[in-house]
Design an enzyme around this catalytic site. Sequence first.
Site, PDB file in Angstrom:
ATOM      1  N   HIS A   1     -24.752  47.266  -8.742  1.00  0.00           N
ATOM      2  CA  HIS A   1     -23.847  46.372  -9.464  1.00  0.00           C
ATOM      3  C   HIS A   1     -24.211  46.338 -10.949  1.00  0.00           C
ATOM      4  O   HIS A   1     -23.365  46.046 -11.797  1.00  0.00           O
ATOM      5  CB  HIS A   1     -23.924  44.942  -8.916  1.00  0.00           C
ATOM      6  CG  HIS A   1     -23.398  44.804  -7.522  1.00  0.00           C
ATOM      7  ND1 HIS A   1     -24.172  45.039  -6.414  1.00  0.00           N
ATOM      8  CD2 HIS A   1     -22.170  44.449  -7.070  1.00  0.00           C
ATOM      9  CE1 HIS A   1     -23.451  44.835  -5.331  1.00  0.00           C
ATOM     10  NE2 HIS A   1     -22.238  44.488  -5.686  1.00  0.00           N
TER      11      HIS A   1
ATOM     12  N   ASP B   1     -16.674  52.500  -4.041  1.00  0.00           N
ATOM     13  CA  ASP B   1     -17.116  51.136  -4.301  1.00  0.00           C
ATOM     14  C   ASP B   1     -16.455  50.687  -5.611  1.00  0.00           C
ATOM     15  O   ASP B   1     -15.786  51.484  -6.291  1.00  0.00           O
ATOM     16  CB  ASP B   1     -18.644  51.079  -4.387  1.00  0.00           C
ATOM     17  CG  ASP B   1     -19.203  49.719  -3.965  1.00  0.00           C
ATOM     18  OD1 ASP B   1     -18.431  48.738  -3.954  1.00  0.00           O
ATOM     19  OD2 ASP B   1     -20.405  49.630  -3.650  1.00  0.00           O
TER      20      ASP B   1
END
Length: 356
Positions: A179, A249
Amino acid sequence: MVGVIFGHLIGQSLQDFEHEMLLHPLVAGITLFERNYADPFQLSDLIQSIKAINPDMIISVDHEGGRVQRFRQGFTQIPSMHALASVVESLPENQHKLLSAVGWLLATELIELGIDLNFGPVLDLDYSLSGIIGERSFGESPEKVATMAKSLIAGMKSAGMQPVGKHFPGHGCVHEDSHLTLPRDDRGLEVLKKSDMAPYIKLGGELSAIMTAHILYSNIDSDMVTYSKFWLNDVMRHDLGFKGVIISDDLMMGGAQIEPDVVERVRRTWQAGADVALWCNGTDEFRKVLKSLESEEPDYTVKQRVQQLKAKSQFEPSSHQVSQAKYRKEHAQLLVELLHGELAEQARISELAEHF
């Protein structure tokens, strides 16, 4: 290849500009988050408003259980997969039934409100290295992860929801959080095939979709997985024979930002072989992407493949089947409550497992 995009919404009701976004030819799905949820009634209204504009829109969510469960109030609190694994291992004779029951309940509660797709199960191995995987994993053993995931998947499918394995080829052996940055894994392909990739190999055709990891395997390919033709085409499509949907993702994550141009992130994902480019945050950036790609049309084969991910409830709207579903759900909810405990009611757990 031109694929499709799964976008996002700002809040708990549609904004004016989001109406136009829902009709964009490349937007095939919406992923919902905590910010989009107040209670089941509000969520149902939001989903109905989305599908009133575009009935083909696929509604998706990360609803794994444990700390990654986007909707809580009004939903059964699903244990993390790690906690679930530790309990069901103590009841080996009912392990498959228990995991199937959890998968069935998880999927049923989502489908009831109009959600088509849950991004799960997690197939990452837990090496006690990755803080973002950890308890989301069934464990470190590839055999254990594959076996338990297969049972959970059986329950999901029996409820009418397709499974999404993630994060290919494996996110558990890196310290870094994708992330925030791009993790690097220096292991070789043969090592991965016997470890992190083994659940994908063992599950074979059980998976309807696979989500990619934003990880660079520096000794295998110069591109990180989500932007890699080698990983998505050569390995997934050719070597593993995967015929389902490949989903990236989130392209606003730090790991994807090695490509600074937001439009190129989407193009590189599609060119590598992904069907779906996932865009979960960054409304201004997302609008820029859609504006830049407004003349594009997705490949017909991609659209057809992605539409197969829509949920198909097992229950027709007859009074008998609705009653049966309610009865089974009550048993499943009680079962999950017991699984949160210390097996003090082991006999009761075994009794409830017989309904699945």
